[in-house]
Design a protein around this motif. Structure first.
Motif, PDB file in Angstrom:
ATOM      1  N   GLU A 103       0.803  -1.211   0.000  1.00 24.30           N
ATOM      2  CA  GLU A 103       0.000   0.000   0.000  1.00 24.30           C
ATOM      3  C   GLU A 103       0.843   1.270   0.000  1.00 24.30           C
ATOM      4  O   GLU A 103       0.452   2.290  -0.554  1.00 24.30           O
ATOM      5  N   ASP A 104       2.036   1.211   0.651  1.00 25.13           N
ATOM      6  CA  ASP A 104       2.823   2.428   0.799  1.00 25.13           C
ATOM      7  C   ASP A 104       3.456   2.898  -0.501  1.00 25.13           C
ATOM      8  O   ASP A 104       4.004   3.996  -0.562  1.00 25.13           O
ATOM      9  N   GLU A 105       3.400   2.073  -1.561  1.00 23.77           N
ATOM     10  CA  GLU A 105       3.956   2.513  -2.828  1.00 23.77           C
ATOM     11  C   GLU A 105       2.884   2.698  -3.897  1.00 23.77           C
ATOM     12  O   GLU A 105       3.192   3.029  -5.033  1.00 23.77           O
ATOM     13  N   LYS A 106       1.627   2.487  -3.558  1.00 23.30           N
ATOM     14  CA  LYS A 106       0.549   2.760  -4.495  1.00 23.30           C
ATOM     15  C   LYS A 106       0.342   4.264  -4.574  1.00 23.30           C
ATOM     16  O   LYS A 106       0.472   4.969  -3.575  1.00 23.30           O
ATOM     17  N   PRO A 107       0.017   4.793  -5.748  1.00 27.55           N
ATOM     18  CA  PRO A 107      -0.275   6.226  -5.850  1.00 27.55           C
ATOM     19  C   PRO A 107      -1.427   6.602  -4.922  1.00 27.55           C
ATOM     20  O   PRO A 107      -2.380   5.838  -4.757  1.00 27.55           O
ATOM     21  N   ILE A 108      -1.325   7.780  -4.327  1.00 26.32           N
ATOM     22  CA  ILE A 108      -2.353   8.197  -3.387  1.00 26.32           C
ATOM     23  C   ILE A 108      -3.708   8.324  -4.064  1.00 26.32           C
ATOM     24  O   ILE A 108      -4.748   8.005  -3.468  1.00 26.32           O
ATOM     25  N   ASP A 109      -3.721   8.773  -5.322  1.00 30.41           N
ATOM     26  CA  ASP A 109      -5.011   8.904  -5.999  1.00 30.41           C
ATOM     27  C   ASP A 109      -5.674   7.541  -6.195  1.00 30.41           C
ATOM     28  O   ASP A 109      -6.905   7.418  -6.133  1.00 30.41           O
ATOM     29  N   ASN A 114     -15.269  14.150   1.631  1.00 29.23           N
ATOM     30  CA  ASN A 114     -15.439  15.082   0.514  1.00 29.23           C
ATOM     31  C   ASN A 114     -14.521  16.299   0.634  1.00 29.23           C
ATOM     32  O   ASN A 114     -14.120  16.886  -0.374  1.00 29.23           O
ATOM     33  N   TYR A 115     -14.186  16.671   1.870  1.00 29.62           N
ATOM     34  CA  TYR A 115     -13.321  17.831   2.087  1.00 29.62           C
ATOM     35  C   TYR A 115     -11.887  17.583   1.604  1.00 29.62           C
ATOM     36  O   TYR A 115     -11.185  18.529   1.230  1.00 29.62           O
ATOM     37  N   ILE A 116     -11.450  16.330   1.640  1.00 28.31           N
ATOM     38  CA  ILE A 116     -10.039  16.056   1.344  1.00 28.31           C
ATOM     39  C   ILE A 116      -9.812  15.215   0.094  1.00 28.31           C
ATOM     40  O   ILE A 116      -8.672  15.076  -0.354  1.00 28.31           O
ATOM     41  N   GLU A 117     -10.868  14.667  -0.483  1.00 25.64           N
ATOM     42  CA  GLU A 117     -10.700  13.756  -1.621  1.00 25.64           C
ATOM     43  C   GLU A 117      -9.956  14.421  -2.781  1.00 25.64           C
ATOM     44  O   GLU A 117      -9.014  13.847  -3.348  1.00 25.64           O
ATOM     45  N   SER A 166      -7.936  16.999  -2.777  1.00 32.48           N
ATOM     46  CA  SER A 166      -6.542  17.281  -2.416  1.00 32.48           C
ATOM     47  C   SER A 166      -5.698  16.017  -2.467  1.00 32.48           C
ATOM     48  O   SER A 166      -4.529  16.047  -2.867  1.00 32.48           O
ATOM     49  N   LEU A 167      -6.276  14.894  -2.066  1.00 33.34           N
ATOM     50  CA  LEU A 167      -5.548  13.628  -2.110  1.00 33.34           C
ATOM     51  C   LEU A 167      -5.264  13.211  -3.549  1.00 33.34           C
ATOM     52  O   LEU A 167      -4.171  12.742  -3.871  1.00 33.34           O
ATOM     53  N   LYS A 168      -6.243  13.398  -4.410  1.00 39.65           N
ATOM     54  CA  LYS A 168      -6.069  12.994  -5.807  1.00 39.65           C
ATOM     55  C   LYS A 168      -5.104  13.919  -6.551  1.00 39.65           C
ATOM     56  O   LYS A 168      -4.505  13.519  -7.550  1.00 39.65           O
ATOM     57  N   ASN A 169      -4.962  15.147  -6.058  1.00 42.43           N
ATOM     58  CA  ASN A 169      -4.025  16.101  -6.667  1.00 42.43           C
ATOM     59  C   ASN A 169      -2.840  16.344  -5.736  1.00 42.43           C
ATOM     60  O   ASN A 169      -2.362  17.465  -5.598  1.00 42.43           O
ATOM     61  N   TYR A 170      -2.366  15.271  -5.102  1.00 46.88           N
ATOM     62  CA  TYR A 170      -1.347  15.412  -4.059  1.00 46.88           C
ATOM     63  C   TYR A 170      -0.038  16.009  -4.556  1.00 46.88           C
ATOM     64  O   TYR A 170       0.738  16.554  -3.774  1.00 46.88           O
ATOM     65  N   ASN A 171       0.235  15.913  -5.851  1.00 49.69           N
ATOM     66  CA  ASN A 171       1.474  16.495  -6.380  1.00 49.69           C
ATOM     67  C   ASN A 171       1.335  17.983  -6.697  1.00 49.69           C
ATOM     68  O   ASN A 171       2.320  18.652  -7.006  1.00 49.69           O
ATOM     69  N   GLU A 172       0.114  18.499  -6.635  1.00 49.33           N
ATOM     70  CA  GLU A 172      -0.124  19.897  -6.984  1.00 49.33           C
ATOM     71  C   GLU A 172      -0.368  20.773  -5.758  1.00 49.33           C
ATOM     72  O   GLU A 172       0.161  21.871  -5.653  1.00 49.33           O
ATOM     73  N   ASN A 173      -1.187  20.293  -4.852  1.00 48.45           N
ATOM     74  CA  ASN A 173      -1.547  21.088  -3.677  1.00 48.45           C
ATOM     75  C   ASN A 173      -1.195  20.331  -2.403  1.00 48.45           C
ATOM     76  O   ASN A 173      -1.721  19.249  -2.158  1.00 48.45           O
ATOM     77  N   SER A 174      -0.316  20.914  -1.601  1.00 49.73           N
ATOM     78  CA  SER A 174       0.101  20.269  -0.360  1.00 49.73           C
ATOM     79  C   SER A 174      -0.645  20.888   0.822  1.00 49.73           C
ATOM     80  O   SER A 174      -0.464  22.060   1.142  1.00 49.73           O
ATOM     81  N   VAL A 175      -1.511  20.091   1.446  1.00 46.52           N
ATOM     82  CA  VAL A 175      -2.294  20.581   2.592  1.00 46.52           C
ATOM     83  C   VAL A 175      -2.230  19.545   3.723  1.00 46.52           C
ATOM     84  O   VAL A 175      -3.238  18.958   4.109  1.00 46.52           O
ATOM     85  N   PRO A 176      -1.041  19.297   4.270  1.00 49.35           N
ATOM     86  CA  PRO A 176      -0.871  18.224   5.262  1.00 49.35           C
ATOM     87  C   PRO A 176      -1.712  18.380   6.518  1.00 49.35           C
ATOM     88  O   PRO A 176      -2.187  17.390   7.071  1.00 49.35           O
ATOM     89  N   PHE A 177      -1.913  19.617   6.976  1.00 53.64           N
ATOM     90  CA  PHE A 177      -2.668  19.810   8.211  1.00 53.64           C
ATOM     91  C   PHE A 177      -4.149  19.503   7.998  1.00 53.64           C
ATOM     92  O   PHE A 177      -4.810  18.932   8.862  1.00 53.64           O
ATOM     93  N   LEU A 178      -4.657  19.874   6.830  1.00 54.03           N
ATOM     94  CA  LEU A 178      -6.046  19.567   6.493  1.00 54.03           C
ATOM     95  C   LEU A 178      -6.248  18.056   6.403  1.00 54.03           C
ATOM     96  O   LEU A 178      -7.222  17.512   6.942  1.00 54.03           O
ATOM     97  N   ILE A 179      -5.329  17.375   5.733  1.00 53.61           N
ATOM     98  CA  ILE A 179      -5.429  15.921   5.579  1.00 53.61           C
ATOM     99  C   ILE A 179      -5.353  15.236   6.939  1.00 53.61           C
ATOM    100  O   ILE A 179      -6.122  14.316   7.239  1.00 53.61           O
ATOM    101  N   SER A 180      -4.432  15.686   7.778  1.00 58.03           N
ATOM    102  CA  SER A 180      -4.278  15.089   9.103  1.00 58.03           C
ATOM    103  C   SER A 180      -5.545  15.264   9.935  1.00 58.03           C
ATOM    104  O   SER A 180      -6.042  14.315  10.558  1.00 58.03           O
ATOM    105  N   LYS A 181      -6.079  16.465   9.926  1.00 59.39           N
ATOM    106  CA  LYS A 181      -7.270  16.770  10.724  1.00 59.39           C
ATOM    107  C   LYS A 181      -8.455  15.900  10.318  1.00 59.39           C
ATOM    108  O   LYS A 181      -9.088  15.249  11.160  1.00 59.39           O
ATOM    109  N   TYR A 182      -8.748  15.871   9.022  1.00 60.02           N
ATOM    110  CA  TYR A 182      -9.927  15.135   8.577  1.00 60.02           C
ATOM    111  C   TYR A 182      -9.701  13.626   8.569  1.00 60.02           C
ATOM    112  O   TYR A 182     -10.653  12.856   8.761  1.00 60.02           O
ATOM    113  N   SER A 183      -8.468  13.197   8.369  1.00 61.70           N
ATOM    114  CA  SER A 183      -8.181  11.761   8.441  1.00 61.70           C
ATOM    115  C   SER A 183      -8.495  11.226   9.834  1.00 61.70           C
ATOM    116  O   SER A 183      -9.102  10.158   9.989  1.00 61.70           O
ATOM    117  N   GLU A 184      -8.072  11.958  10.847  1.00 68.11           N
ATOM    118  CA  GLU A 184      -8.340  11.544  12.226  1.00 68.11           C
ATOM    119  C   GLU A 184      -9.840  11.463  12.481  1.00 68.11           C
ATOM    120  O   GLU A 184     -10.327  10.524  13.127  1.00 68.11           O
TER     121      GLU A 184
END
Length: 223
Positions: free
Chosen positions: A141-147, A182-185, A187-205
């Motif tokens: 899983e750790d080498e699959k593309p995030i999208d 829906n808030y992070i989908e 951003s995850l699919k465009n992970y190489n374009e927009n970096s929003v780590p705090f948003l991803i961390s918050k909603y992932s939790e």
């Protein structure tokens, strides 16, 4: 997140609390009867101890130097993935050796929570790497593309939502997960374009917590 927030003490407290939760959970599994389960439990404990040592070294470096190298962060993320894999193997082995099975919807909701954890770890790892290029990785899983992982998550979530066995409470719980997803989908699919780590961390939790609640509801109904 602790690294990105330059040692924010809120995240330091979260790290400490999470460490304690894992240690307690491992302690509760000390009396496993199956030989396979015991062996996997020992491996998991060893990996966890190594993870704690690497995490402590990383935090110490951040506190004393004000920054950390990228490779140790990637190594820690790799160790995190190994812990997730071992945890899943132990979970399955306990069921096998105890001749018990988890109801299908309960199982699927738990697996979805693990997938969300994997996505979150992947995103954090790539965000910490130079130029968005992931350092490290050991296959799986750790080498699959995030999208690709994100598409898989949405597919599985949609399948759970479509189950005719869902109660009104379960439907509400899954819809709450969907709303947060829906808030992070995008951003995850465009992970190489927009970096929003705090948003991803918050909603992932929040998503993981919501899926844990959903699993409890499924389990209570033996679904």
């Amino acid at each position: 997140m602790f690294n990105g927030m330059e040692g924010d003490q809120r995240y330091a407290k979260q790290i400490k609390a999470s460490e304690e939760q894992v240690s307690v959970a491992l302690q509760q599994l000390q009396d496993l009867s199956g030989e396979g389960s015991k062996a996997l439990h020992n491996q998991l404990q060893q990996q966890w101890q190594a993870y704690q040592e690497e995490l402590k070294a990383l935090i110490t470096a951040l506190e004393t130097e004000g920054f950390t190298d990228l490779q140790p962060i990637a190594d820690l993320a790799k160790r995190n993935q190994q812990l997730l894999v071992l945890s899943g193997e132990l979970y399955g082995k306990i069921q096998q050796e105890s001749s018990t099975s988890v109801p299908p919807l309960t199982e699927r909701s738990r697996e979805l929570g693990l997938l969300m954890q994997s996505i979150s770890v992947n995103y954090a790892s790539r965000n910490a790497s130079v130029g968005g290029t992931f350092i490290g990785g050991s296959g799986g899983e750790d080498e699959k593309p995030i999208d690709e992982l994100a598409n898989d998550f949405q597919k599985r979530l949609s399948e759970l939502k479509a189950s005719p066995r869902n109660t009104a409470e379960i439907k509400a719980s899954l819809q709450s997960v969907q709303t947060k997803w829906n808030y992070i989908e995008k951003s995850l699919k465009n992970y190489n374009e927009n970096s929003v780590p705090f948003l991803i961390s918050k909603y992932s939790e929040q998503i993981i917590s919501g899926l844990e609640k959903t699993s409890e509801l499924y389990a209570a109904g033996k679904l």
